[in-house]
Design a protein around this motif. Structure first.
Motif, PDB file in Angstrom:
ATOM      1  N   GLU A  72     -24.101 -28.517   2.055  1.00 48.67           N
ATOM      2  CA  GLU A  72     -25.304 -28.503   2.879  1.00 48.67           C
ATOM      3  C   GLU A  72     -24.996 -28.392   4.363  1.00 48.67           C
ATOM      4  O   GLU A  72     -25.692 -27.680   5.096  1.00 48.67           O
ATOM      5  CB  GLU A  72     -26.126 -29.764   2.605  1.00 48.67           C
ATOM      6  CG  GLU A  72     -27.470 -29.779   3.297  1.00 48.67           C
ATOM      7  CD  GLU A  72     -28.333 -30.952   2.869  1.00 48.67           C
ATOM      8  OE1 GLU A  72     -29.384 -31.168   3.494  1.00 48.67           O
ATOM      9  OE2 GLU A  72     -27.954 -31.662   1.916  1.00 48.67           O
ATOM     10  N   GLU A  73     -23.933 -29.065   4.805  1.00 48.70           N
ATOM     11  CA  GLU A  73     -23.627 -29.048   6.234  1.00 48.70           C
ATOM     12  C   GLU A  73     -23.138 -27.675   6.710  1.00 48.70           C
ATOM     13  O   GLU A  73     -23.150 -27.381   7.915  1.00 48.70           O
ATOM     14  CB  GLU A  73     -22.583 -30.112   6.577  1.00 48.70           C
ATOM     15  CG  GLU A  73     -21.222 -29.950   5.900  1.00 48.70           C
ATOM     16  CD  GLU A  73     -21.145 -30.656   4.552  1.00 48.70           C
ATOM     17  OE1 GLU A  73     -20.012 -30.891   4.087  1.00 48.70           O
ATOM     18  OE2 GLU A  73     -22.209 -30.984   3.984  1.00 48.70           O
ATOM     19  N   ASP A  74     -22.685 -26.817   5.787  1.00 46.95           N
ATOM     20  CA  ASP A  74     -22.200 -25.492   6.167  1.00 46.95           C
ATOM     21  C   ASP A  74     -23.260 -24.408   6.022  1.00 46.95           C
ATOM     22  O   ASP A  74     -23.028 -23.260   6.415  1.00 46.95           O
ATOM     23  CB  ASP A  74     -20.991 -25.103   5.303  1.00 46.95           C
ATOM     24  CG  ASP A  74     -19.724 -25.827   5.720  1.00 46.95           C
ATOM     25  OD1 ASP A  74     -19.752 -26.530   6.750  1.00 46.95           O
ATOM     26  OD2 ASP A  74     -18.711 -25.693   5.015  1.00 46.95           O
ATOM     27  N   ARG A  75     -24.388 -24.714   5.437  1.00 47.02           N
ATOM     28  CA  ARG A  75     -25.367 -23.673   5.125  1.00 47.02           C
ATOM     29  C   ARG A  75     -25.904 -22.942   6.358  1.00 47.02           C
ATOM     30  O   ARG A  75     -26.052 -21.715   6.327  1.00 47.02           O
ATOM     31  CB  ARG A  75     -26.505 -24.259   4.293  1.00 47.02           C
ATOM     32  CG  ARG A  75     -26.059 -24.557   2.864  1.00 47.02           C
ATOM     33  CD  ARG A  75     -27.143 -25.155   2.015  1.00 47.02           C
ATOM     34  NE  ARG A  75     -26.628 -25.497   0.689  1.00 47.02           N
ATOM     35  CZ  ARG A  75     -27.300 -26.165  -0.228  1.00 47.02           C
ATOM     36  NH1 ARG A  75     -28.543 -26.571   0.044  1.00 47.02           N
ATOM     37  NH2 ARG A  75     -26.751 -26.430  -1.385  1.00 47.02           N
ATOM     38  N   PRO A  76     -26.209 -23.638   7.453  1.00 47.26           N
ATOM     39  CA  PRO A  76     -26.647 -22.877   8.635  1.00 47.26           C
ATOM     40  C   PRO A  76     -25.595 -21.886   9.117  1.00 47.26           C
ATOM     41  O   PRO A  76     -25.920 -20.748   9.477  1.00 47.26           O
ATOM     42  CB  PRO A  76     -26.929 -23.973   9.670  1.00 47.26           C
ATOM     43  CG  PRO A  76     -27.202 -25.193   8.866  1.00 47.26           C
ATOM     44  CD  PRO A  76     -26.316 -25.091   7.661  1.00 47.26           C
ATOM     45  N   PRO A 106     -35.142 -20.186   7.902  1.00 48.67           N
ATOM     46  CA  PRO A 106     -35.428 -20.915   9.137  1.00 48.67           C
ATOM     47  C   PRO A 106     -35.455 -22.417   8.950  1.00 48.67           C
ATOM     48  O   PRO A 106     -35.241 -23.164   9.914  1.00 48.67           O
ATOM     49  CB  PRO A 106     -36.801 -20.378   9.551  1.00 48.67           C
ATOM     50  CG  PRO A 106     -36.923 -19.066   8.879  1.00 48.67           C
ATOM     51  CD  PRO A 106     -36.191 -19.204   7.587  1.00 48.67           C
ATOM     52  N   GLY A 107     -35.730 -22.874   7.718  1.00 50.42           N
ATOM     53  CA  GLY A 107     -35.748 -24.306   7.471  1.00 50.42           C
ATOM     54  C   GLY A 107     -34.412 -24.986   7.700  1.00 50.42           C
ATOM     55  O   GLY A 107     -34.336 -26.216   7.780  1.00 50.42           O
ATOM     56  N   LEU A 108     -33.334 -24.169   7.815  1.00 51.45           N
ATOM     57  CA  LEU A 108     -32.010 -24.744   8.098  1.00 51.45           C
ATOM     58  C   LEU A 108     -31.856 -25.126   9.574  1.00 51.45           C
ATOM     59  O   LEU A 108     -30.938 -25.866   9.922  1.00 51.45           O
ATOM     60  CB  LEU A 108     -30.912 -23.742   7.726  1.00 51.45           C
ATOM     61  CG  LEU A 108     -30.799 -23.375   6.241  1.00 51.45           C
ATOM     62  CD1 LEU A 108     -29.779 -22.252   6.069  1.00 51.45           C
ATOM     63  CD2 LEU A 108     -30.406 -24.589   5.412  1.00 51.45           C
ATOM     64  N   TYR A 109     -32.748 -24.616  10.423  1.00 51.67           N
ATOM     65  CA  TYR A 109     -32.640 -24.845  11.872  1.00 51.67           C
ATOM     66  C   TYR A 109     -33.784 -25.756  12.284  1.00 51.67           C
ATOM     67  O   TYR A 109     -34.927 -25.315  12.444  1.00 51.67           O
ATOM     68  CB  TYR A 109     -32.654 -23.498  12.601  1.00 51.67           C
ATOM     69  CG  TYR A 109     -31.630 -22.548  12.019  1.00 51.67           C
ATOM     70  CD1 TYR A 109     -30.286 -22.649  12.333  1.00 51.67           C
ATOM     71  CD2 TYR A 109     -32.019 -21.565  11.102  1.00 51.67           C
ATOM     72  CE1 TYR A 109     -29.341 -21.801  11.765  1.00 51.67           C
ATOM     73  CE2 TYR A 109     -31.089 -20.714  10.534  1.00 51.67           C
ATOM     74  CZ  TYR A 109     -29.749 -20.842  10.865  1.00 51.67           C
ATOM     75  OH  TYR A 109     -28.824 -20.002  10.289  1.00 51.67           O
ATOM     76  N   LEU A 110     -33.481 -27.023  12.445  1.00 50.92           N
ATOM     77  CA  LEU A 110     -34.516 -28.057  12.484  1.00 50.92           C
ATOM     78  C   LEU A 110     -34.962 -28.457  13.878  1.00 50.92           C
ATOM     79  O   LEU A 110     -35.779 -29.355  14.016  1.00 50.92           O
ATOM     80  CB  LEU A 110     -34.020 -29.295  11.722  1.00 50.92           C
ATOM     81  CG  LEU A 110     -33.645 -29.048  10.248  1.00 50.92           C
ATOM     82  CD1 LEU A 110     -33.136 -30.332   9.604  1.00 50.92           C
ATOM     83  CD2 LEU A 110     -34.839 -28.502   9.482  1.00 50.92           C
ATOM     84  N   SER A 111     -34.453 -27.818  14.896  1.00 42.33           N
ATOM     85  CA  SER A 111     -34.854 -28.180  16.259  1.00 42.33           C
ATOM     86  C   SER A 111     -35.034 -26.910  17.075  1.00 42.33           C
ATOM     87  O   SER A 111     -34.456 -25.870  16.753  1.00 42.33           O
ATOM     88  CB  SER A 111     -33.793 -29.073  16.924  1.00 42.33           C
ATOM     89  OG  SER A 111     -32.616 -28.308  17.196  1.00 42.33           O
TER      90      SER A 111
END
Length: 294
Positions: A72-76, A106-111
């Motif tokens: 999960e931490e590498d997905r973006p 886009p849901g991977l980029y939360l800010s």
């Protein structure tokens, strides 16, 4: 720092083709044509969609299996890497008028900061590839749990940077109509199952014809995908569908491609003596689907 995030895992072959690496995996671009049929029945290359082909030590790995293995931490980072890979490979095509569709989550980029960084990465990849942002469409896929406001913000920032926005699986439901208004896409893929239902009767054909004309009038280029049988191409012709994609027309090709041979640019020729110009532009009733590729 942004430059390293794009190019640290990018490799250029001698012929200019780009591959990417992630751990033990090698990633390649498979580009599938999106075609427009001319009034003469000729298929022209209007766009390509970037698809990922992953392999591990020479063994192909299905894309779904590869992405499921990414922590999960590498997905973006992997999501961004795949877009950069496709942008760099399409930049090598001789055709400088072809649009590239790239997938995104886009849901991977939360800010707002993360979204802005990702748009900057795309701009840097486009600059490196010699492409203008106006030739790159980011397909925004909406997953359960995604925040609609985050997706809308991502679309706004893409448009502000002169990129295009695309959406998929459109079926004219209330949710889809709201998504259309919220994201203001430039390209739109119809849901293939929904299209098939409309193709089963003359009333559905008429409604689709009206919908396609309205979308084009509003500046949205609609696409029918998954075209695998001749009747689907004929239905697209009946409803005035501008763009088509599917294995019947052209299969994905791993870069470098043979698109220049498969879909050469049409050379203008003077009309034959004794023939009116309008006869040279007469509509062909039999489509020319081009060369089938593997």
């Amino acid at each position: 720092m942004i430059e390293r995030s794009i190019f640290a895992n990018i490799n250029r072959d001698a012929d200019g083709t780009t591959t990417a690496s992630y751990g033990h995996y090698t990633l390649q671009s498979a580009l599938q044509p999106i075609l427009r049929e001319t009034s003469g029945g000729r298929l022209e290359l209007e766009a390509v969609e970037g698809l990922v082909r992953a392999s591990c030590e020479g063994t192909l790995v299905p894309p779904a299996d590869f992405f499921a293995l990414v922590p999960e931490e590498d997905r973006p980072m992997v999501d961004s890497l795949c877009r950069s890979l496709h942008i760099l490979n399409v930049g090598q095509l001789a055709r400088k008028d072809v649009t590239l569709l790239v997938n995104s989550q886009p849901g991977l980029y939360l800010s707002p900061h993360a979204i802005r960084q990702e748009v900057d990465r795309m701009r840097l990849a486009a600059h490196e590839a010699g492409m203008t942002p106006a030739r790159i469409a980011c397909e925004i896929r909406e997953w359960p749990g995604d925040d609609p406001d985050t997706l809308a913000q991502f679309a706004r920032q893409l448009h502000e940077a002169n990129f295009l926005v695309a959406i998929d699986e459109y079926a004219a439901t209330e949710e889809d109509i709201a998504r259309l208004a919220r994201l203001s896409p430039d390209l739109l893929k119809f849901d293939p199952i929904w299209v098939k239902r409309f193709a089963e009767g003359s009333a559905g054909t008429g409604l689709m014809r009206v919908m396609v004309a309205r979308l084009e009038r509003d500046g949205v280029r609609p696409i029918v995908t998954n075209i695998e049988e001749p009747w689907q191409a004929e239905f697209c012709r009946e409803i005035g569908m501008p763009l088509m994609q599917g294995y019947l027309l052209a299969r994905p090709q791993v870069a470098p491609t043979s698109f220049e041979l498969d879909f050469p640019e049409e050379q203008a020729a003077p009309p034959a003596p004794g023939h009116a110009a309008h006869e040279a532009r007469a509509y062909r009733t039999t489509p020319r689907f081009g060369r089938r590729t593997v």
